[in-house]
Scaffold this active site. Structure first.
Site, short mmCIF file in Angstrom:
data_model
loop_
_atom_site.label_atom_id
_atom_site.label_comp_id
_atom_site.label_asym_id
_atom_site.label_seq_id
_atom_site.Cartn_x
_atom_site.Cartn_y
_atom_site.Cartn_z
N GLN A 1 16.39 15.79 5.49
CA GLN A 1 14.95 15.59 5.69
C GLN A 1 14.70 14.35 6.56
OE1 GLN A 1 12.78 13.92 2.36
NE2 GLN A 1 11.32 15.61 2.45
N ASP B 1 -1.23 15.46 15.34
CA ASP B 1 -0.40 16.38 16.13
C ASP B 1 -0.75 17.78 15.70
OD1 ASP B 1 1.31 14.55 17.51
OD2 ASP B 1 2.25 14.12 15.57
N HIS C 1 3.68 -0.91 3.73
CA HIS C 1 3.05 0.39 3.44
C HIS C 1 4.18 1.39 3.21
CE1 HIS C 1 -0.23 3.38 3.85
NE2 HIS C 1 0.64 4.13 4.51
N PHE D 1 12.64 14.48 10.05
CA PHE D 1 11.41 13.69 10.26
C PHE D 1 11.59 12.74 11.46
CE2 PHE D 1 9.60 13.55 5.63
CZ PHE D 1 9.33 14.90 5.72
N TYR E 1 3.53 1.92 16.90
CA TYR E 1 4.88 2.49 17.08
C TYR E 1 5.84 1.44 17.63
CZ TYR E 1 2.22 6.66 16.30
OH TYR E 1 1.39 7.59 15.72
N GLU F 1 1.35 5.61 0.63
CA GLU F 1 0.81 6.81 1.30
C GLU F 1 1.27 8.08 0.58
OE1 GLU F 1 0.76 6.74 5.60
OE2 GLU F 1 1.47 8.81 5.63
N HIS G 1 -6.85 9.71 5.62
CA HIS G 1 -6.50 9.75 7.04
C HIS G 1 -7.45 10.75 7.68
CE1 HIS G 1 -2.03 8.34 6.58
NE2 HIS G 1 -2.80 7.81 5.65
N SER H 1 0.87 -1.18 0.00
CA SER H 1 0.00 0.00 0.00
C SER H 1 0.91 1.23 0.00
CB SER H 1 -0.95 -0.02 1.21
OG SER H 1 -0.24 -0.21 2.40
N ALA I 1 -3.56 17.80 10.87
CA ALA I 1 -4.31 17.86 12.13
C ALA I 1 -4.94 19.24 12.28
CB ALA I 1 -3.41 17.56 13.31
N THR J 1 -2.79 11.60 3.62
CA THR J 1 -2.68 12.17 4.97
C THR J 1 -3.63 13.35 5.16
OG1 THR J 1 -0.89 13.64 4.36
CG2 THR J 1 -0.27 11.47 5.19
N HIS K 1 5.74 5.49 20.75
CA HIS K 1 5.33 6.85 20.40
C HIS K 1 6.15 7.82 21.26
CE1 HIS K 1 2.76 10.47 20.51
NE2 HIS K 1 2.57 10.15 19.25
P1 FAD Z 1 -2.86 7.75 19.83
O1 FAD Z 1 -3.04 6.33 19.51
O2 FAD Z 1 -3.99 8.47 20.44
O3 FAD Z 1 -1.58 7.86 20.80
C1 FAD Z 1 -0.97 9.11 21.06
C2 FAD Z 1 -0.23 9.06 22.39
O4 FAD Z 1 -1.18 9.01 23.45
C3 FAD Z 1 0.66 7.83 22.57
O5 FAD Z 1 1.78 8.22 23.33
C4 FAD Z 1 -0.21 6.88 23.38
O6 FAD Z 1 0.54 5.96 24.14
C5 FAD Z 1 -0.99 7.85 24.24
N1 FAD Z 1 -2.33 7.38 24.61
C6 FAD Z 1 -3.25 6.82 23.80
N2 FAD Z 1 -4.37 6.53 24.48
C7 FAD Z 1 -4.16 6.96 25.75
C8 FAD Z 1 -4.93 6.96 26.95
N3 FAD Z 1 -6.19 6.47 26.95
N4 FAD Z 1 -4.39 7.49 28.08
C9 FAD Z 1 -3.13 7.98 28.08
N5 FAD Z 1 -2.34 8.00 26.98
C10 FAD Z 1 -2.86 7.50 25.84
N6 FAD Z 1 -0.52 12.75 11.71
C11 FAD Z 1 -1.30 13.65 11.09
O7 FAD Z 1 -1.47 14.77 11.62
N7 FAD Z 1 -1.92 13.37 9.89
C12 FAD Z 1 -1.79 12.17 9.28
O8 FAD Z 1 -2.35 11.95 8.22
C13 FAD Z 1 -0.97 11.18 9.91
N8 FAD Z 1 -0.82 9.94 9.38
C14 FAD Z 1 -0.10 8.98 10.06
C15 FAD Z 1 -0.05 7.68 9.55
C16 FAD Z 1 0.68 6.69 10.22
C17 FAD Z 1 0.70 5.31 9.64
C18 FAD Z 1 1.37 7.00 11.42
C19 FAD Z 1 2.17 5.95 12.13
C20 FAD Z 1 1.32 8.29 11.94
C21 FAD Z 1 0.57 9.28 11.28
N9 FAD Z 1 0.45 10.59 11.78
C22 FAD Z 1 -0.34 11.52 11.14
C23 FAD Z 1 1.15 10.97 13.01
C24 FAD Z 1 0.28 10.77 14.25
O9 FAD Z 1 -0.85 11.61 14.17
C25 FAD Z 1 1.12 11.12 15.46
O10 FAD Z 1 2.11 10.14 15.65
C26 FAD Z 1 0.36 11.40 16.74
O11 FAD Z 1 1.28 11.96 17.68
C27 FAD Z 1 -0.25 10.17 17.39
O12 FAD Z 1 -1.32 9.71 16.69
P2 FAD Z 1 -1.97 8.28 17.07
O13 FAD Z 1 -3.14 8.11 16.23
O14 FAD Z 1 -0.94 7.23 17.08
O15 FAD Z 1 -2.40 8.62 18.60
#
Ligand code: FAD
Length: 280
Positions: free
Chosen positions: A207, A103, A261, A211, A140, A12, A71, A10, A46, A43, A144
């Site tokens: 870069q 983020d 991916h 990243f 992760y 992205e 996304h 896949s 945010a 993507t 993360h």
């Molecule tokens: P979550 O799963 O919510 O986790 C975030 C943090 O919170 C982690 O440290 C986790 O341990 C913690 N956490 C989760 N649940 C709880 C809880 N209940 N209590 C306490 N802590 C908790 N970003 C963008 O802005 N746009 C995109 O399109 C985008 N695409 C991405 C695609 C992929 C495949 C990946 C791996 C990342 C992508 N990101 C994107 C980045 C991502 O948004 C960031 O890494 C963000 O910081 C975390 O998103 P998440 O969905 O993993 O968050």
């Protein structure tokens, strides 16, 4: 013998910012369709900063005959805005969504967020749209960057899966052991959904370091040293990068990963050269 098939790739992309990049992306997309990707994902900035761009790019890929997955991130978004987008995607025939927390850019508060974590967004999607969408979530292997421990991060990943995710895509990494260790620990916790490694081609030294610093991915010392040694020699960086990432993919495929991916960065060449090296 690995059962990995060429339908297991896949890709992205990010939404192009202007008309010139839009036209360039159509060309890039057509080149990458040679890989017959299982789906492509687009993507989302945010806070909704690329909302229309994401939807338009998804529609462009759908017109090319490829399944496209937007996304969607919940940080900085209201329930009403998220539900509106879900309804729009459903009405457009989209069946797959990558659900994220996202983020916020620095200086942008998250006060408008109705949801705090990706698991909340997964819950909303299931509550609002039932089983219409196949939900991908992020994983992760190297933790993360905001998590306080690998254990807590895994706990949170399991919560997200149990909220209704169908599969996961990982943050990129260059050490296959990190992926296998994470997949094993997730399996021990009862996770059965596919966890697909996210792969970042290496094309640009500065870069890549930038990243990686932001997302907490480790670039091994030997790779950093080799890249530094190439200086501005882009061709050598690309050739070295293609070798390193091909070997990583081969190790993952041999270890039985359910897919790969690629983070294409809207560039066909680097992803295609790895794919060709893998003899698909
Ligand atoms: P979550 O799963 O919510 O986790 C975030 C943090 O919170 C982690 O440290 C986790 O341990 C913690 N956490 C989760 N649940 C709880 C809880 N209940 N209590 C306490 N802590 C908790 N970003 C963008 O802005 N746009 C995109 O399109 C985008 N695409 C991405 C695609 C992929 C495949 C990946 C791996 C990342 C992508 N990101 C994107 C980045 C991502 O948004 C960031 O890494 C963000 O910081 C975390 O998103 P998440 O969905 O993993 O968050």
């Amino acid at each position: 013998m690995s059962s990995f098939s060429d339908e297991a790739f896949s890709l992205e992309f990010f939404p192009p910012r202007d008309q010139v990049s839009r036209e360039r992306l159509v060309g890039t997309a057509k080149q990458l369709m040679a890989m017959h990707p299982r789906y492509v994902s687009v993507t989302f900035g945010a806070g909704g900063s690329t909302r229309d761009g994401t939807a338009e790019t998804v529609s462009m890929f759908s017109q090319l005959g490829c399944e496209a997955a937007p996304h969607l991130s919940c940080i900085g978004a209201s329930k009403a805005a998220l539900v509106q987008l879900l309804d729009h995607y459903k009405a457009s025939g989209i069946r797959r969504i990558v659900a994220l927390r996202g983020d916020l850019p620095s200086g942008m508060g998250g006060n408008d967020s109705d949801y705090r974590y990706a698991s909340d967004l997964v819950g909303l999607i299931r509550e609002h749209s039932g089983d219409w969408f196949h939900i991908e979530v992020a994983a992760y292997p190297e933790m993360h960057p905001q998590a306080d421990s690998p254990q807590h991060d895994l706990d949170n990943f399991v919560t997200k899966v149990n909220a209704g995710a169908n599969s996961a895509i990982t943050q990129y990494f260059f050490n296959a052991d990190a992926y296998f260790d994470f997949a094993d620990r997730a399996a021990q916790r009862g996770v059965t959904i596919p966890i697909v490694p996210g792969i970042m081609p290496i094309t640009n030294h500065t870069q890549l370091l930038r990243f990686s610093q932001m997302c907490g991915a480790e670039v091994p010392r030997w790779i950093r040293l080799r890249l530094a040694q190439f200086g501005d020699d882009k061709a050598s960086i690309r050739a070295f990068g293609a070798d390193v990432v091909t070997q990583l993919c081969q190790k993952l495929i041999d270890g039985g990963v359910p897919g790969i991916h690629f983070y294409t960065l809207n560039n066909a060449e680097a992803t295609l050269s790895i794919w060709k090296n893998l003899h698909y």
